[in-house]
Enzyme design. Structure first.
Site, PDB file in Angstrom:
ATOM      1  N   HIS A  53     -80.111 -35.201  81.860  1.00  0.00           N
ATOM      2  CA  HIS A  53     -78.729 -35.235  81.377  1.00  0.00           C
ATOM      3  C   HIS A  53     -78.555 -36.103  80.131  1.00  0.00           C
ATOM      4  O   HIS A  53     -77.807 -35.758  79.220  1.00  0.00           O
ATOM      5  CB  HIS A  53     -77.833 -35.739  82.513  1.00  0.00           C
ATOM      6  CG  HIS A  53     -76.367 -35.703  82.222  1.00  0.00           C
ATOM      7  ND1 HIS A  53     -75.675 -34.518  82.052  1.00  0.00           N
ATOM      8  CD2 HIS A  53     -75.448 -36.699  82.087  1.00  0.00           C
ATOM      9  CE1 HIS A  53     -74.395 -34.795  81.814  1.00  0.00           C
ATOM     10  NE2 HIS A  53     -74.231 -36.100  81.827  1.00  0.00           N
ATOM     11  N   SER A  74     -70.792 -34.256  78.955  1.00  0.00           N
ATOM     12  CA  SER A  74     -70.609 -34.791  80.295  1.00  0.00           C
ATOM     13  C   SER A  74     -69.104 -34.858  80.615  1.00  0.00           C
ATOM     14  O   SER A  74     -68.414 -33.858  80.442  1.00  0.00           O
ATOM     15  CB  SER A  74     -71.304 -36.153  80.399  1.00  0.00           C
ATOM     16  OG  SER A  74     -71.513 -36.527  81.731  1.00  0.00           O
ATOM     17  N   ASP A  78     -81.571 -31.064  83.127  1.00  0.00           N
ATOM     18  CA  ASP A  78     -80.407 -31.812  83.624  1.00  0.00           C
ATOM     19  C   ASP A  78     -80.288 -31.641  85.141  1.00  0.00           C
ATOM     20  O   ASP A  78     -80.187 -30.527  85.638  1.00  0.00           O
ATOM     21  CB  ASP A  78     -79.142 -31.295  82.916  1.00  0.00           C
ATOM     22  CG  ASP A  78     -77.945 -32.226  83.055  1.00  0.00           C
ATOM     23  OD1 ASP A  78     -77.827 -32.913  84.088  1.00  0.00           O
ATOM     24  OD2 ASP A  78     -77.108 -32.251  82.133  1.00  0.00           O
TER      25      ASP A  78
END
Length: 388
Positions: A348, A150, A318
């Site tokens: 995610h 991320s 995601d």
């Protein structure tokens, strides 16, 4: 390496890194970063291998993470875990602009008061620059690998383009080459909600002792939905009412909720209790500014010029960083090792939840990285394949 500056294994130290000059030209004087280090003894060993004799794994945390990687990634980091703290020196620092010990909007300003609205906008490159200064202070000229997911994946990619000579290989997870319009849109909506809180005061609420925790919670509700899988959330909550409440009454009432609202309320409360709104705005804005291609001739050119062997990982469901973004990285990276897909209904957050799959990816990556480190010719071959 300045082993004397390293914190004891499993603990942290606040390390002054001097002035940080941002990409946009602002100055942050007297900056420090909170660094965690992990270098345990193996289960059989009487004494651990000294940290200066170990390959270094640098971990980059996500938006609301911190340096304590053995806590938020407990299945991955530890003795005998995929990132083995008996084998490696594992380092993880709280990002510049954060609120878990590093200099950020909630820190005291050298000239008095809190930084607040005086804290400058940051880019992902600024976060990496601060970490580079941290490694310079520790006299660490290079690390073995960098791993991040991320926002951590964005920093990992920037590390490889800013300082390619400083690492053997990288593993960015669940991230893209630049912020998409959709990401900027939904992330700026979160910032707007915080700014709309009457207690925001333009970012200068620290003296008041009460901050925009309502706005922070509302921002988290939006964000949390982007971290999960659409089908997973529906399977868990559907259109069910919160237990003992009726969202279908004569008049709509905020205390008569759907089940999913109760879930998001709990997520909002959890973040309100542990995070600062100023840091949330600063780091979310840094994600909006993420663009590997800026001043490098566009993102495909920037990726094509990458000389650091890179394995990419993404999650099939995601919503925030869709898998096609990791496929895009894979097609364009100059020095590409492979693409791994985590299959998960959870979206995610899969990199935190799917321990078995994530562990397999990390182990595969670390075996490959070790081969590359031992055999520089192999690295040259990979480079040649891609730059013919």
């Amino acid at each position: 390496m300045r082993s004397d500056l390293l914190p004891a294994s499993g603990t942290y130290a606040d390390i002054p890194i001097g002035e940080v000059l941002t990409e946009a030209g602002a100055s942050i004087p007297e900056t420090s970063l909170r660094l965690y280090a992990f270098y345990d003894a193996a289960e059989q060993a009487a004494v651990p291998t000294p940290p200066e004799e170990r390959p270094i794994v640098l971990i980059e945390h996500a938006l609301t993470g911190d340096g304590n990687a053995a806590d938020w990634w407990a299945d991955m980091v530890g003795v005998g875990k995929p990132i083995d703290t008996a084998k490696y020196l594992v380092l993880c620092a709280n990002a510049l602009g954060g609120c878990a010990g590093s200099t950020g909007p909630s820190s005291l300003h050298p000239e008095g008061g809190f930084w607040g609205s005086r804290f400058p906008g940051l880019s992902i490159r600024d976060l990496v620059q601060a970490e580079k200064q941290l490694l310079d202070v520790l006299e660490i000229p290079r690390v073995h690998v960098i791993i991040g997911a991320s926002m951590g994946g964005a920093r990992t990619l920037e590390w490889s383009l800013l300082y390619p000579e400083m690492m053997d290989a990288i593993l960015p997870i669940a991230v893209s080459a630049r912020a998409s319009a959709w990401q900027i849109g939904i992330q700026s909506a979160q910032i707007r909600v915080i700014e709309a809180d009457p207690l925001w005061h333009g970012g200068d609420y620290y003296e008041a002792g009460m901050g925009p925790v309502w706005g922070l919670g509302e921002a988290r509700r939006i964000a949390h939905l982007t971290y999960r899988g659409e089908l997973e959330v529906d399977e868990r909550f559907g259109a069910e009412p919160q237990q003992g409440e009726n969202p279908l009454g004569k008049f709509r009432s905020p205390d008569q909720r759907f089940s999913v609202e109760g879930y998001l309320d709990r997520q909002a409360m959890k973040l309100r209790n542990r995070f600062d709104a100023g840091s949330y705005v600063t780091l979310t804005d840094a994600l909006n500014r993420h663009d590997l291609g800026r001043d490098r001739g566009g993102m495909n050119a920037a990726l094509g010029n990458s000389t650091v062997p890179t394995m990419v990982c993404g999650i099939d469901t995601d919503i925030l960083y869709p898998y096609h973004q990791q496929e895009h990285l894979s097609r364009n990276l100059g020095t590409f090792l492979g693409l791994s897909q985590i299959t998960s209904p959870t979206g995610h957050d899969g990199f935190l939840i799917e321990a078995r799959q994530m562990g397999n990816v990390l182990e595969k990556f670390l075996v490959t990285a070790e081969k590359l480190a031992k055999d520089p010719e192999q690295r040259a071959n990979i480079l040649q394949q891609h730059h013919h």
